[in-house]
Design a protein around this motif. Structure first.
Motif, PDB file in Angstrom:
ATOM      1  N   HIS A  33       1.020   5.753  -0.336  1.00 50.40           N
ATOM      2  CA  HIS A  33       0.295   7.016  -0.266  1.00 50.40           C
ATOM      3  C   HIS A  33       1.244   8.134  -0.668  1.00 50.40           C
ATOM      4  CE1 HIS A  33      -3.213   5.253   1.780  1.00 50.40           C
ATOM      5  NE2 HIS A  33      -2.318   4.474   2.392  1.00 50.40           N
ATOM      6  N   LYS A  87       0.877  11.745  -0.519  1.00 48.10           N
ATOM      7  CA  LYS A  87       0.925  13.068   0.074  1.00 48.10           C
ATOM      8  C   LYS A  87       1.102  13.017   1.587  1.00 48.10           C
ATOM      9  CE  LYS A  87       0.287  15.231  -3.816  1.00 48.10           C
ATOM     10  NZ  LYS A  87       1.367  16.070  -4.395  1.00 48.10           N
ATOM     11  N   VAL A  95      -0.704   9.615  10.956  1.00 47.61           N
ATOM     12  CA  VAL A  95      -0.679  10.626   9.901  1.00 47.61           C
ATOM     13  C   VAL A  95       0.667  10.561   9.192  1.00 47.61           C
ATOM     14  CG1 VAL A  95      -0.907  13.072   9.365  1.00 47.61           C
ATOM     15  CG2 VAL A  95      -2.174  12.101  11.296  1.00 47.61           C
ATOM     16  N   LEU A  96       0.634  10.560   7.836  1.00 50.11           N
ATOM     17  CA  LEU A  96       1.872  10.534   7.061  1.00 50.11           C
ATOM     18  C   LEU A  96       2.702  11.782   7.341  1.00 50.11           C
ATOM     19  CD1 LEU A  96       0.448   8.191   5.572  1.00 50.11           C
ATOM     20  CD2 LEU A  96       1.394   9.099   3.442  1.00 50.11           C
ATOM     21  N   ASN A 143      -7.949   6.917  12.212  1.00 51.48           N
ATOM     22  CA  ASN A 143      -8.159   7.849  13.316  1.00 51.48           C
ATOM     23  C   ASN A 143      -8.323   7.109  14.637  1.00 51.48           C
ATOM     24  OD1 ASN A 143      -8.274  10.561  12.047  1.00 51.48           O
ATOM     25  ND2 ASN A 143     -10.010   9.666  10.929  1.00 51.48           N
ATOM     26  N   ASP A 181       5.937  12.790   2.010  1.00 53.78           N
ATOM     27  CA  ASP A 181       5.348  12.290   0.769  1.00 53.78           C
ATOM     28  C   ASP A 181       5.862  10.891   0.458  1.00 53.78           C
ATOM     29  OD1 ASP A 181       4.051  14.686   0.490  1.00 53.78           O
ATOM     30  OD2 ASP A 181       5.527  15.547  -0.904  1.00 53.78           O
ATOM     31  N   GLU A 215       0.855  -1.185   0.000  1.00 49.10           N
ATOM     32  CA  GLU A 215       0.000   0.000   0.000  1.00 49.10           C
ATOM     33  C   GLU A 215       0.894   1.238   0.000  1.00 49.10           C
ATOM     34  OE1 GLU A 215      -2.947   2.059   3.237  1.00 49.10           O
ATOM     35  OE2 GLU A 215      -3.347  -0.052   2.748  1.00 49.10           O
ATOM     36  N   SER A 235      -4.135   8.110  16.307  1.00 48.78           N
ATOM     37  CA  SER A 235      -4.260   8.354  14.869  1.00 48.78           C
ATOM     38  C   SER A 235      -2.889   8.276  14.225  1.00 48.78           C
ATOM     39  CB  SER A 235      -4.871   9.739  14.618  1.00 48.78           C
ATOM     40  OG  SER A 235      -6.143   9.849  15.207  1.00 48.78           O
ATOM     41  N   GLY A 294       0.525  14.221   5.335  1.00 52.89           N
ATOM     42  CA  GLY A 294      -0.710  14.670   5.965  1.00 52.89           C
ATOM     43  C   GLY A 294      -1.867  13.722   5.786  1.00 52.89           C
ATOM     44  N   THR A 295      -1.705  12.713   4.930  1.00 49.23           N
ATOM     45  CA  THR A 295      -2.759  11.717   4.749  1.00 49.23           C
ATOM     46  C   THR A 295      -2.954  10.940   6.049  1.00 49.23           C
ATOM     47  OG1 THR A 295      -2.199  11.491   2.405  1.00 49.23           O
ATOM     48  CG2 THR A 295      -3.489   9.715   3.406  1.00 49.23           C
ATOM     49  N   VAL A 296      -4.211  10.768   6.452  1.00 48.53           N
ATOM     50  CA  VAL A 296      -4.527  10.036   7.683  1.00 48.53           C
ATOM     51  C   VAL A 296      -4.849   8.588   7.319  1.00 48.53           C
ATOM     52  CG1 VAL A 296      -6.056   9.889   9.674  1.00 48.53           C
ATOM     53  CG2 VAL A 296      -5.397  12.130   8.767  1.00 48.53           C
ATOM     54  N   LEU A 297      -4.044   7.665   7.851  1.00 47.29           N
ATOM     55  CA  LEU A 297      -4.299   6.245   7.574  1.00 47.29           C
ATOM     56  C   LEU A 297      -5.503   5.754   8.362  1.00 47.29           C
ATOM     57  CD1 LEU A 297      -0.805   4.504   7.357  1.00 47.29           C
ATOM     58  CD2 LEU A 297      -2.363   5.096   5.522  1.00 47.29           C
TER      59      LEU A 297
END
Length: 762
Positions: free
Chosen positions: A177, A179, A237-238, A186, A241, A175, A235, A181-184
């Motif tokens: 991602h 960007k 969060v990325l 919560n 990038d 998998e 939570s 700030g992407t939340v995988l």
């Protein structure tokens, strides 16, 4: 003129050449850093083309005694690609793909450096990730092997067994991602997956606290919610990038890992593991599968710091006034502690554990006193067990011997806690035994060691020996040094005798004239000499002039006339008695020193060396007697005699001399005597053939191990095979994992040492 990247892309996409399209996919990957499904599929095509067209590009590398396939990196692979792409300018072959990007201005130096540093990631995409693109149920055997090899290098999976890693190879999902700030997921959501970071980093965020920590490549997260079947505790969060993950979904996790992780307890300090325990099921004596009342659980130590392992063993130690039960984990710790916490460090830890222990926060005053008293009893119990296991080896260091002396430890107990006096007599008895042992050791004639005199005395570090060290002109100096003296100390003793200021070297010279330069850090060199080896000391410029002594040439005539008058059974019996005395002097600690390298401990392995040397003596004795026998009929009689002696040694359970005789008869110098073997009666040929079958090394010496399993102790084992088992266990397992003691390895080695102890039992 070089082609621009845009021109190259147009050219590549306009051609039907598969490799051309793959080259474009690779270039796109280097520039964008975000692998699309198209690029991933192109990577798989590339891998298949490399395997089919240029298998030499896939090389083997060794890692932890295993061999893995690895694709070559850098310009070599690029050159190969360009040679198969006629539409690309020849200059590309010479400078490499990233150099073209730099010269064309597509990337600047900083971007090019980052691109170069990410080549490993790119090749992972082209080799490992294409296998992950296939659905778990559709992966081939090769795909599963590629994924498994990658899992071997992931930190989060290092504690898992090989079986679990191979199971994971079939269910892991890739998998990615793009960007930051992407939340995988919560905090508070249902846990559905476990994640492992392949590339990038993430922040762990808790409501009201903000970012509590950052996880990087090799870390994992999301496991706790699956193990406890609870909502997400934080939570994710990325942080940057282009992050890549491996994901295990809940159903597969429950099937493969839930029991493993649920039964693993990790104690942390300052966010680092200090103790790892595994819960195991044990069945008490008299229990049955139909009676679960007798089932109980215990936690076994997998790894940890020495301090925490000791603390755990003390806390779980059962207080038994009769000392009838022994904790195997405690025995393993007390035997192997010299590897990871020497006596000089263990004694202060024991004293600290005795004088200080955490007090319970609740309970009456009497209960608190009883709690503290039991803690001190546990320390005494451990010390008594420590002294019993280590026997005379505790006297080799002042720190451990002084710790056991009544003046420094026992009197302290009697002054502080009169209730502990009932345990002091046993400790004082151990001290008196060791004091007598020291006196006996110092009064032993120093010439009794390293000789053929049938007097066997256990050799300890405190023993001093007289030994001859020769010069190049065959003159010698007799020195007196401890048996565990290093080469540096031996040279210093010789220098004092000779009065020479030259820089001297110590040489081991055998009867064939082969020279071995001994290292200054080597210890206990006297016991490790070959049978006809001698020690020479000389400057470096005289090494080539060294020649063996006349006495090293060995005998010139056999002893058949005396040998044939002796009973084969009596000879085997006397050999067994002598071998038993040598074997009985070998302590488990010497096996540890031999396995891990005695120079690291600065200890002697003289008893083990003498026992191993005995094997060589018997083997070469057989070869010497047969080869020096002048007549054919006498040689036939000798063969019959030795086969009889071997049979009696096997009957007496002396497998060390038994194998030494059979290996002597199998020596090429004896095997080539074809006429002698032809004259040997068929009865003896049959017996010799059966004996040889026991030496068959196939299936890890299965024939020998089955024979050993049928014998009752006492047994004198085939020591070279035991040495091999210990060496393979040591080299195949790390001593430390993530700076924690790999206690599993210690337990495995103790299992081998235990077989030696069981052989001694009557």
């Amino acid at each position: 003129m070089l082609l621009s990247l845009r021109q190259l892309s147009v050219t590549v996409m306009s051609t039907s050449c598969v490799v051309c399209r793959v080259v474009y996919a690779c270039l796109s990957l280097f520039v964008s850093q975000v692998p699309s499904e198209k690029i991933l599929r192109a990577g798989k095509v590339l891998r298949n083309n490399i395997l089919s067209r240029a298998p030499h590009m896939i090389r083997d590398r060794k890692y932890h005694l295993k061999t893995y396939r690895q694709c070559c990196m850098g310009t070599e692979l690029v050159d190969w690609l360009m040679q198969h792409t006629s539409c690309v300018h020849s200059r590309v072959q010479a400078v490499g793909m990233w150099q073209v990007l730099l010269e064309e201005g597509v990337l600047n130096h900083g971007e090019c450096d980052r691109t170069f540093s990410n080549v490993r990631i790119s090749f992972k995409v082209m080799t490992v990730l294409p296998a992950l693109l296939c659905r778990p149920g559709q992966r081939t055997v090769d795909d599963l092997e590629i994924i498994y090899e990658e899992l071997l290098h992931i930190k989060a999976l290092s504690h898992l067994s090989t079986t679990v890693k191979r199971e994971l190879a079939g269910v892991l999902i890739f998998e990615s991602h793009a960007k930051a700030g992407t939340v995988l997921f919560n905090q508070g959501e249902e846990g559905t997956s476990w994640y492992i970071i392949l590339k990038g980093s993430v922040n762990v965020v808790i409501y009201g606290k903000g970012v509590v920590c950052t996880l990087h490549e090799g870390d994992d997260f999301g496991k706790l919610a699956l193990v406890n079947d609870a909502p997400r505790a934080a939570s994710i969060v990325l942080r940057e990038d282009n992050c890549h993950f491996l994901r295990v979904d809940k159903e597969d996790f429950n099937r493969i890992l839930r029991d493993v992780e649920a039964n693993t307890v990790r104690l942390k300090e300052h966010e680092e593991d200090v103790l790892v325990l595994e819960k195991t099921n044990n069945r008490s004596s008299g229990s049955s599968p139909l009676n679960p009342v007798h089932l109980f659980f215990r936690y076994t130590v997998m790894s940890g710091t020495p301090e925490k392992i000791l603390e755990h063993l003390l806390e779980t130690l059962k207080l038994d006034s009769q000392f009838t039960e022994s904790d195997p984990a405690l025995d393993d710790f007390l035997l192997m502690h010299c590897v990871f916490v020497p006596n000089s460090q263990l004694c202060p830890l024991l004293m600290l554990s005795f004088t200080y222990h955490a007090q319970p926060s609740q309970g009456s005053e009497q209960e608190r006193v009883e709690y503290a008293l039991n803690n001190k009893r546990r320390v005494i119990r451990l010390v008594l067990q420590w002294a019993a296991i280590n026997t005379d080896h505790l006297q080799e260091e002042d720190s451990s011997f002084n710790f056991l002396q009544v003046s420094s430890f026992g009197s302290l107990l009697s002054r502080l806690i009169p209730a502990l006096k009932d345990q002091l007599p046993e400790l004082e008895k151990i001290i008196r035994q060791k004091e007598r042992s020291i006196i006996e050791q110092k009064n032993v004639p120093m010439s009794v060691f390293f000789s053929n005199v049938c007097v066997c005395v256990c050799v300890c570090v405190c023993v001093e020996v007289l030994f001859k060290v020769y010069c190049s002109d065959h003159t010698y100096s007799t020195i007196r040094v401890p048996v565990a003296a290093s080469v540096r100390e031996v040279i210093a003793a010789v220098t004092d005798k000779l009065g020479s200021g030259d820089d001297l070297l110590l040489i081991h010279l055998n009867s064939a004239g082969d020279k071995e330069l001994l290292k200054p850090s080597d210890v206990s060199i006297f016991s490790s000499l070959s049978i006809n080896g001698r020690l020479f000391v000389c400057p470096r410029d005289q090494i080539d002039s060294l020649t063996p002594l006349p006495e090293q040439e060995g005998p010139s005539a056999g002893s058949m006339s005396t040998f044939e008058l002796m009973s084969s059974k009596d000879l085997a019996h006397q050999m067994t008695l002598y071998d038993w005395e040598l074997f009985d002097c070998v302590h488990e600690h010497e096996l540890i020193y031999h396995t891990f390298g005695r120079q690291h401990f600065k200890k002697t392995t003289a008893n083990l060396d003498l026992f191993l040397r005995r094997f060589n003596e018997v083997q070469l004795w057989v070869v010497t007697e047969v080869c020096l026998c002048p007549t054919l009929s006498k040689r036939v009689q000798l063969l019959k005699k030795f086969i009889k002696i071997a049979a009696h040694c096997k009957e007496f359970r002396n497998l060390n001399s038994f194998f030494a005789i059979i290996m002597g008869l199998g020596n090429p110098a004896v095997c080539r005597l074809s006429q002698t073997w032809e004259k040997l009666p068929s009865k003896f040929k049959k017996s010799y053939g059966e004996f040889e079958n026991l030496m068959d090394p196939s299936r890890n010496h299965r024939a020998y191990r089955l024979t050993m399993a049928k014998l009752e102790p006492p047994i004198i084992p085939f020591m070279p095979l035991l040495i091999k088992d210990m060496t393979f266990t040591h080299e195949g397992n790390k001593t430390f994992t993530d700076r924690l003691v790999n206690f599993e390895k210690m337990v495995r080695l103790c299992g081998i040492f235990l077989t030696v102890s069981e052989m001694v039992l009557n």
